[in-house]
Design an enzyme around this catalytic site. Structure first.
Site, short mmCIF file in Angstrom:
data_model
loop_
_atom_site.label_atom_id
_atom_site.label_comp_id
_atom_site.label_asym_id
_atom_site.label_seq_id
_atom_site.Cartn_x
_atom_site.Cartn_y
_atom_site.Cartn_z
N PHE A 155 0.85 -1.20 0.00
CA PHE A 155 0.00 0.00 0.00
C PHE A 155 0.88 1.24 0.00
CE2 PHE A 155 0.74 -1.00 4.45
CZ PHE A 155 0.97 0.24 5.03
N CYS A 156 0.30 2.35 -0.48
CA CYS A 156 0.98 3.64 -0.51
C CYS A 156 -0.08 4.73 -0.41
CB CYS A 156 1.85 3.79 -1.75
SG CYS A 156 0.93 3.70 -3.30
N THR A 157 0.30 5.98 -0.63
CA THR A 157 -0.62 7.10 -0.41
C THR A 157 -1.83 7.06 -1.34
OG1 THR A 157 1.27 8.45 0.24
CG2 THR A 157 -0.80 9.61 -0.22
N GLY A 183 -1.72 5.08 -4.54
CA GLY A 183 -1.74 3.90 -5.39
C GLY A 183 -0.65 3.82 -6.43
N ILE A 224 -4.03 4.67 0.50
CA ILE A 224 -4.48 5.02 1.85
C ILE A 224 -5.58 6.06 1.82
CG2 ILE A 224 -3.74 5.93 4.09
CD1 ILE A 224 -0.84 5.04 3.19
#
Length: 310
Positions: free
Chosen positions: A176-178, A180, A205
């Protein structure tokens, strides 16, 4: 009432004419009093912009007039103040720098997991969960149990992944990241390396914080964002962090109580690390910022971040 609309978007798509897109896109944003950063490369587009709602929609309509961007899916959030001070359209080799050739998210990526289904995946004991963001982002918030690679930049992640024996022990990897975009490349890299069961959080996120109720959320802390808001929490409401203008590190209310915190000049993370010349420059910049505030103006020298959006 929140007045300014922020939209973040990206798309991996072949843009051989990406350099020719810069001037008209910049002109459209400037004509509509929209600020932010848009990156263009042969591999696609990556941006975060903000302005009044009707102006933002005008820019998005302009973008989506290009068939290659017709299915662009911007993520929206709101703020009472302008989150950006400038408008920049930049030409890059990559829209998110990983530095690994032959990684093409248009060909293969991990399986998208909707925010509503993410908790179930996290509960699976056969899943290794990796936060692919940088250390200063992870420090203010992440999912419980997620592995922190402790990277300073996204381009360090490939080397870190190669060193992780843990990935060979469990059959599934979730990332996961901020928003995508970093997961598009990191999951594409794992697929390229032969991993089959690779997943990532759809919309990042930000989508999770927007769609999953706080009382059901497994997120802990705030989510760093690449603009003047610095961080957001559940419901994408402004978080509790500010940005140290000297080192660009997110600082908490507790940090700001430290004797080492001087607005615009130092914080507990960077105190004692700057030269006398740098300290003088920071002090003068802060003085100009305060003068601008007194005049009800914006000091555009107060850059929001040195990092790419994403």
């Amino acid at each position: 009432m929140s007045e300014f609309l922020t939209v973040a978007f990206y798309k991996f798509v072949e843009l051989q004419d990406y350099a020719e897109l810069k001037a008209p896109l910049l002109a459209c944003c400037q004509d509509n009093d929209v600020q932010g950063t848009i990156l263009l490369a042969t591999e696609g587009i990556n941006g975060a912009i903000a302005g009044l709602p009707h102006n933002i929609h005008t820019v998005l309509d302009f973008l989506c007039g290009d068939p290659r961007f017709a299915d662009l899916a911007p993520k929206e959030s709101w703020s009472e103040k302008r989150p950006f001070y400038r408008m920049k359209v930049r030409l890059k080799k990559e829209i998110i720098k990983m530095g690994v050739p032959d990684i093409d998210p248009t060909q293969t990526v991990g399986e998208y997991v909707k925010p509503e289904d993410w908790n179930q995946l996290l509960a699976d004991p056969d899943v290794v969960v990796i936060d692919v963001r940088n250390d200063y982002e992870v420090a203010i918030g992440t999912f419980k149990g997620a592995i922190n690679p402790n990277t300073k930049s996204f381009s360090e992640l490939p080397e870190w992944l190669q060193e992780q024996a843990e990935l060979q022990k469990k059959p599934k990897v979730a990332m996961f990241c901020t928003g995508g975009i970093r997961c598009e490349k990191s999951t594409a890299l794992l697929r390229h390396e032969g991993f089959e069961d690779v997943f990532h959080l759809q919309g990042g996120i930000l989508s999770y914080l927007e769609k999953v109720p706080e009382d059901e959320s497994l997120w802990q802390g705030d989510c760093f964002v690449f603009d003047e808001r610095v961080a957001v929490g559940h419901g994408l409401k402004p978080g509790r962090y500010q940005l140290c203008r000297a080192c660009r590190t997110p600082i908490s209310p507790e940090d700001m109580k430290s004797e080492h915190y001087v607005p615009g000049q130092s914080c507990p993370h960077c105190y004692g690390t700057k030269t006398e010349e740098q300290q003088q420059r920071f002090a003068e910049r802060q003085r100009q910022i305060e003068l601008a505030k007194q005049r009800n103006q914006v000091h555009i020298g107060a850059k929001y971040s040195r990092h790419q959006p994403g």
